[in-house]
Design a protein around this motif. Structure first.
Motif, PDB file in Angstrom:
ATOM      1  N   ASP A   1       0.805  -1.208   0.000  1.00  0.00           N
ATOM      2  CA  ASP A   1       0.000   0.000   0.000  1.00  0.00           C
ATOM      3  C   ASP A   1       0.843   1.266   0.000  1.00  0.00           C
ATOM      4  N   GLY A   2       2.043   1.202   0.601  1.00  0.00           N
ATOM      5  CA  GLY A   2       2.827   2.418   0.782  1.00  0.00           C
ATOM      6  C   GLY A   2       3.877   2.582  -0.302  1.00  0.00           C
ATOM      7  N   ALA A   3       4.240   3.810  -0.587  1.00  0.00           N
ATOM      8  CA  ALA A   3       5.291   4.093  -1.553  1.00  0.00           C
ATOM      9  C   ALA A   3       6.645   3.877  -0.909  1.00  0.00           C
ATOM     10  N   GLY A   4       7.666   3.676  -1.754  1.00  0.00           N
ATOM     11  CA  GLY A   4       8.994   3.447  -1.246  1.00  0.00           C
ATOM     12  C   GLY A   4       9.861   4.685  -1.399  1.00  0.00           C
ATOM     13  N   ASN A   5      11.178   4.485  -1.228  1.00  0.00           N
ATOM     14  CA  ASN A   5      12.127   5.578  -1.366  1.00  0.00           C
ATOM     15  C   ASN A   5      13.321   5.097  -2.161  1.00  0.00           C
ATOM     16  N   VAL A   6      14.251   5.994  -2.391  1.00  0.00           N
ATOM     17  CA  VAL A   6      15.371   5.687  -3.278  1.00  0.00           C
ATOM     18  C   VAL A   6      16.259   4.580  -2.716  1.00  0.00           C
ATOM     19  N   LEU A   7      16.332   4.436  -1.406  1.00  0.00           N
ATOM     20  CA  LEU A   7      17.191   3.408  -0.819  1.00  0.00           C
ATOM     21  C   LEU A   7      16.604   2.014  -0.946  1.00  0.00           C
ATOM     22  N   ASP A   8      15.336   1.892  -1.287  1.00  0.00           N
ATOM     23  CA  ASP A   8      14.750   0.566  -1.487  1.00  0.00           C
ATOM     24  C   ASP A   8      15.425  -0.169  -2.642  1.00  0.00           C
ATOM     25  N   VAL A   9      15.961   0.578  -3.605  1.00  0.00           N
ATOM     26  CA  VAL A   9      16.664  -0.055  -4.718  1.00  0.00           C
ATOM     27  C   VAL A   9      17.908  -0.787  -4.216  1.00  0.00           C
ATOM     28  N   GLY A  10      18.640  -0.150  -3.289  1.00  0.00           N
ATOM     29  CA  GLY A  10      19.810  -0.811  -2.714  1.00  0.00           C
ATOM     30  C   GLY A  10      19.454  -2.049  -1.927  1.00  0.00           C
ATOM     31  N   VAL A  11      18.338  -1.998  -1.215  1.00  0.00           N
ATOM     32  CA  VAL A  11      17.907  -3.169  -0.449  1.00  0.00           C
ATOM     33  C   VAL A  11      17.556  -4.316  -1.385  1.00  0.00           C
ATOM     34  N   GLU A  12      16.849  -4.005  -2.466  1.00  0.00           N
ATOM     35  CA  GLU A  12      16.506  -5.045  -3.430  1.00  0.00           C
ATOM     36  C   GLU A  12      17.765  -5.642  -4.057  1.00  0.00           C
ATOM     37  N   LEU A  13      18.774  -4.810  -4.282  1.00  0.00           N
ATOM     38  CA  LEU A  13      20.028  -5.314  -4.842  1.00  0.00           C
ATOM     39  C   LEU A  13      20.708  -6.279  -3.885  1.00  0.00           C
ATOM     40  N   TRP A  14      20.772  -5.907  -2.589  1.00  0.00           N
ATOM     41  CA  TRP A  14      21.360  -6.812  -1.603  1.00  0.00           C
ATOM     42  C   TRP A  14      20.577  -8.117  -1.531  1.00  0.00           C
ATOM     43  N   ASP A  15      19.249  -8.045  -1.606  1.00  0.00           N
ATOM     44  CA  ASP A  15      18.438  -9.257  -1.554  1.00  0.00           C
ATOM     45  C   ASP A  15      18.712 -10.162  -2.752  1.00  0.00           C
TER      46      ASP A  15
ATOM     47  N   GLY B   1      16.815   2.502   5.756  1.00  0.00           N
ATOM     48  CA  GLY B   1      16.722   2.139   4.353  1.00  0.00           C
ATOM     49  C   GLY B   1      16.009   0.814   4.182  1.00  0.00           C
ATOM     50  N   GLY B   2      15.092   0.733   3.218  1.00  0.00           N
ATOM     51  CA  GLY B   2      14.331  -0.485   3.003  1.00  0.00           C
ATOM     52  C   GLY B   2      13.295  -0.763   4.064  1.00  0.00           C
ATOM     53  N   PHE B   3      12.849   0.283   4.785  1.00  0.00           N
ATOM     54  CA  PHE B   3      11.871   0.086   5.852  1.00  0.00           C
ATOM     55  C   PHE B   3      10.549  -0.417   5.275  1.00  0.00           C
TER      56      PHE B   3
END
Length: 684
Positions: A272-286, A397-399
Motif C-alpha cells: 500500500d505504501g510508496a517506497g524511497n530511493v534506498l529501497d533499490v539498494g535493499v533489493e540489490l542486496w536481496d 533504508g528499506g523500511f
C-alpha cells in the motif's frame, strides 16, 4: 537442482457443466486459450472464471458460438529454491558459512594481537639500528615464526569452528523448539511453542551478501528473559522457521495437534505504501543474497503493507541523531589518540603541531582567534550532524511494515538488516510520541510496546532504541488511524472521552518542573551566587594582585551567561509545565486504557485492559493536601515490564480508576467515570 515450475496450461473447456455461453462483441477478435502473445511468445493463460449463470438457466448454445473456457487455479507447488521441507524431529544444522566466517573472526583477532606484539619488536630493532649481518636475519626469523604461528592458529580456528558446527543444530518437535550446542559443555534449550513471543532476524553486511541471518526467538520470561539465538540460518530457512513456529503455536493454542511441516499456498498482495530511493539498494542486496541463501519463502497472507517515502526518510534522518552521537564521540576520541601518536613523527612534538595549526588558522581568518574557534566548532557540529543523517538513512533504508495473518512484521536496514515479527496477541501497547520538532510539523513516531528480551551476553535486543517496535518513525498525525486500522485493527476500540488531571495540577507542575526539578532555576541561582561573591572569588583565584581584574572579568562573563541561560530554560520549563497540565489525561472503556502526558514533547500510550499486569495509586503528603494521586499501570512491555503513569489525577477519579482496574470491575467503569465527568462539568 529442482526443475523450474512450468507455466500452467488451462484445461479444456467444459461447456456441459460450468459456464453459460459468452458471446463476444461484433467484430471483436476472440483470443484462444494457449495462443502465444505477440510480446513474449508464452502461451496466454486465461484467469479462473466462476459461473455467473447456471447452465440449466442458460440459453441453448447455437453452433459456432464461442464459449469462454474455465481455468482452474493451479495447485500450490513448493518453492524449489527453498529446498526440501524438513521433517519433524530432523536435526537441522546451520549454514556452512558458520565455519569459515567464525574461523575468519578468530583469525583476525589473533593476527591483530600478533601484529601488535611483533610491531613492538620490529620498532625496537629499527630504533637500535639493524646490523646487516645478524639484525636482518633476526627480523626474518621473527617474521617467519609469526607467519607459522598465524598459519597454525588459522588451522586450529577452522578446526574448532567446524567441530562446533557439527554440534550446533536445532529440531522442530511436536511440542517445542529445541536448540543443541556445545562441544565439551553441552547446552540444550527447549522452548514450548506457547511461550514464543516473537521471531526476529538480523543480518550484518557480510551475512546479507551470503544470504544468511541470525534468528532470535523471544519468549516471555520477565526481567531475566533471554532470547534463543540461532546463528547463520539461510533466508528461506529463517522464513520457514518463523512460519512453522507461529503456525504450531496457533494450532496448540486452539487445542489442535501441531501441523506437519508442509508449505501452504500464499495469496500475494500489493504493498500500500510508496517506497524511497534506498529501497533499490535493499533489493540489490536481496538479489545478491538469494544466490547463496535462496529466495525468500512467503509465510502467510499480507493484508496491509507500507514503507517510507523519500520525504519521510529525510525527515526521520534530520530529526534523529541521538544514538549516533554516542558512537561518534567514541570514534573522535580514538582518532584524537591516534593523531596524538602520529603528529610527533612530522612536527617533532604535539606542541609544535598545535602551534602550526593555530598559526595557519589565524592567518586564514585574518588573525581573529574567536572567529577561527567559532568556525571550527560549527564545522565540527555540521560534520557530526551530517554523519548522523547518513547513519539514520542507512538504518531506515528499506523500511517495511506489514500485517501478515496475525503477525506484525517490521524490517529495515540497508547495510545491517533487521527483521522483527511479533504476534498481535503479544502486543502490549500502542505508543504515539511527538518530540518538539514533530509537534511543530504535525508528525509523530508510532511504535508498539512488546515484551523484549536479552541475549546470552546480556545485550538487549533493541529495535532502534528503547522505544519498542517502531512501526513508523515519522508519520503525519492524520495518518495514524489509517495505519493502526490496517496494522493492528484489534486496537480500534480506543477510549474517546479523556479525563484531565486535577485543576491544581497546573500550580504543582510549575513548581515541580520549573523550580524543584528545573535546571534553569538552579542555573540562575548559581549565577546569582557567583555574581554576589565575584570579588572574593577573584581574589582567591588570582595568583598575583595584578590578575584580579582579569579573573573578575572572566567571572562576570560566566555569571552573566549562567543567568541568561537559566532564564531561558526557566521560561521553557514553565511553558512545558503549562502544556502538560492542559494536555495530560487518561481515558478508559471496557477494553482499553489510554494515558497521555503532554508538554513540549507529548506521548500517548494505549493498551488493552487485559494486558495490565498490576495497577496501583500512590500519593505523597503534598498530593494528599491537594487531593490528587498518581495512577500507575504496569504492562509486560520491555524487559521487566513498563510503567505507564499519570501524576496529579483527581483523587476521586484515581479511586474509580483503581476500581476499574481490579478483576471483575468492568460493571462499574462506564457509569463511574461518566458520573465524574458530569459532576466536573456541572461544577464548572
Amino acid at each position: 537442482m529442482a526443475p523450474q515450475n512450468p507455466v500452467p496450461r488451462p484445461p479444456a473447456p467444459r461447456v456441459e457443466d460450468r459456464v453459460a455461453p459468452a458471446v463476444p462483441a461484433a467484430g471483436a477478435p476472440v483470443p484462444q486459450a494457449g495462443a502465444p502473445t505477440a510480446q513474449t511468445g508464452v502461451p496466454q493463460v486465461q484467469p479462473a472464471v466462476e459461473p455467473a449463470v447456471p447452465l440449466s438457466s442458460a440459453a441453448p448454445i447455437s453452433p459456432g458460438t464461442q464459449v469462454a473456457p474455465v481455468v482452474c487455479a493451479a495447485p500450490a507447488v513448493p518453492d524449489a529454491s527453498a529446498g526440501e521441507t524438513p521433517l519433524e524431529g530432523e536435526k537441522l544444522h546451520v549454514h556452512s558459512s558458520y565455519i569459515w566466517l567464525g574461523g575468519l573472526k578468530s583469525i583476525f583477532a589473533v593476527l591483530f594481537a600478533l601484529a601488535v606484539s611483533m610491531s613492538g619488536t620490529l620498532v625496537g630493532l629499527l630504533a637500535d639500528g639493524i646490523d646487516p649481518g645478524g639484525g636482518a636475519a633476526i627480523a626474518l626469523i621473527i617474521v617467519g615464526i609469526t607467519a607459522a604461528g598465524a598459519a597454525l592458529v588459522a588451522a586450529l580456528a577452522f578446526l574448532g569452528t567446524w567441530w562446533s558446527w557439527r554440534h550446533l543444530y536445532y529440531q522442530i518437535t511436536p511440542d517445542e523448539f529445541a536448540l543443541y550446542s556445545g562441544i565439551f559443555n553441552k547446552k540444550q534449550v527447549h522452548v514450548p511453542y506457547q511461550r514464543i513471543q516473537s521471531v526476529d532476524q538480523r543480518a550484518t553486511l557480510l551475512q546479507r551478501v551470503l544470504g544468511v541471518c541470525t534468528v532470535q526467538i523471544e519468549t516471555a520470561g520477565g526481567s531475566s528473559n533471554k532470547a534463543v539465538v540461532v546463528p547463520y540460518v539461510t533466508r528461506n530457512r529463517a522464513e520457514w522457521l518463523r512460519r512453522e513456529l507461529f503456525s504450531r503455536k496457533q494450532q496448540l493454542a486452539a487445542g489442535q495437534k501441531a501441523p506437519s511441516s508442509e508449505r501452504a499456498a500464499v495469496a500475494a498482495t500489493e504493498a500500500d505504501g510508496a517506497g524511497n530511493v534506498l529501497d533499490v539498494g535493499v533489493e540489490l542486496w536481496d538479489e545478491v543474497g538469494s544466490v547463496f541463501g535462496g529466495q525468500v519463502v512467503e509465510t502467510g497472507r499480507v493484508s496491509y503493507e507500507y514503507g517510507l517515502t523519500n520525504k519521510e526518510l529525510v525527515l526521520t534522518a534530520l530529526s534523529n541523531n541521538t544514538a549516533f552521537v554516542v558512537v561518534l564521540v567514541g570514534l573522535v576520541t580514538g582518532a584524537a589518540q591516534l593523531v596524538g601518536e602520529v603528529l610527533p613523527m612530522f612536527f617533532g612534538s604535539n606542541d609544535a603541531a598545535l602551534d602550526f595549526v593555530i598559526d595557519q588558522s589565524l592567518r586564514l581568518f585574518g588573525g581573529n582567534a574567536a572567529v577561527a574557534i567559532a568556525v571550527a566548532l560549527i564545522s565540527f557540529a555540521l560534520v557530526m550532524w551530517g554523519l548522523s543523517v547518513l547513519s539514520t538513512c542507512l538504518t531506515y533504508g528499506g523500511f517495511k511494515a506489514r500485517r501478515r495473518d496475525s503477525r506484525i512484521e517490521v524490517e529495515r536496514g540497508l547495510l545491517q538488516h533487521q527483521f522483527s515479527g511479533v504476534d498481535v496477541d503479544r502486543v502490549q501497547s500502542v505508543v504515539v510520541r511527538q518530540s518538539l520538532i514533530r509537534r511543530i510539523m504535525g508528525y509523530c513516531e508510532l511504535s508498539l510496546g512488546k515484551v523484549d528480551s536479552v541475549t546470552g551476553d546480556g545485550e538487549k535486543q533493541a529495535n532502534v532504541s528503547d522505544k519498542g517496535l517502531v512501526i513508523h518513525p515519522f508519520v503525519k498525525m492524520s495518518r495514524v488511524p489509517e495505519i493502526l486500522s490496517g496494522l493492528v485493527p484489534e486496537f480500534a476500540d480506543v477510549p474517546t472521552a479523556p479525563i484531565p488531571v486535577a485543576a491544581v495540577a497546573l500550580r504543582r507542575a510549575i513548581l515541580r518542573r520549573a523550580v524543584w526539578l528545573g535546571g534553569g532555576f538552579w542555573c540562575a541561582v548559581v549565577g546569582c551566587v557567583l555574581a554576589a561573591f565575584a570579588p572574593q572569588i577573584a581574589w582567591a583565584l588570582a595568583d598575583v594582585p595584578s590578575d584580579v581584574d582579569e579573573v573578575l572579568f572572566v567571572l562576570t562573563i560566566v555569571t552573566a551567561g549562567l543567568i541568561a541561560l537559566g532564564l531561558v530554560l526557566f521560561v521553557l520549563e514553565v511553558v512545558s509545565a503549562v502544556l502538560w497540565a492542559r494536555e495530560s489525561s487518561f481515558a478508559v472503556n471496557r477494553s482499553f486504557m489510554q494515558v497521555t502526558n503532554g508538554g513540549l514533547a507529548r506521548e500517548s500510550v494505549t493498551f488493552p485492559r487485559k494486558k495490565i499486569q498490576f495497577a496501583f495509586t500512590k500519593t505523597n503528603p503534598f498530593q494528599r493536601l491537594a487531593r490528587t494521586a498518581t495512577i500507575v499501570a504496569v504492562t509486560a512491555a520491555g524487559v521487566g515490564g513498563t510503567k505507564v503513569s499519570l501524576v496529579d489525577a483527581g483523587r476521586e477519579e484515581a479511586a474509580l480508576w483503581l476500581e476499574w482496574a481490579m478483576p471483575g470491575g468492568q460493571d462499574c467503569d462506564l457509569a463511574g467515570f461518566g458520573s465524574v465527568k458530569v459532576n466536573k462539568g456541572s461544577s464548572q
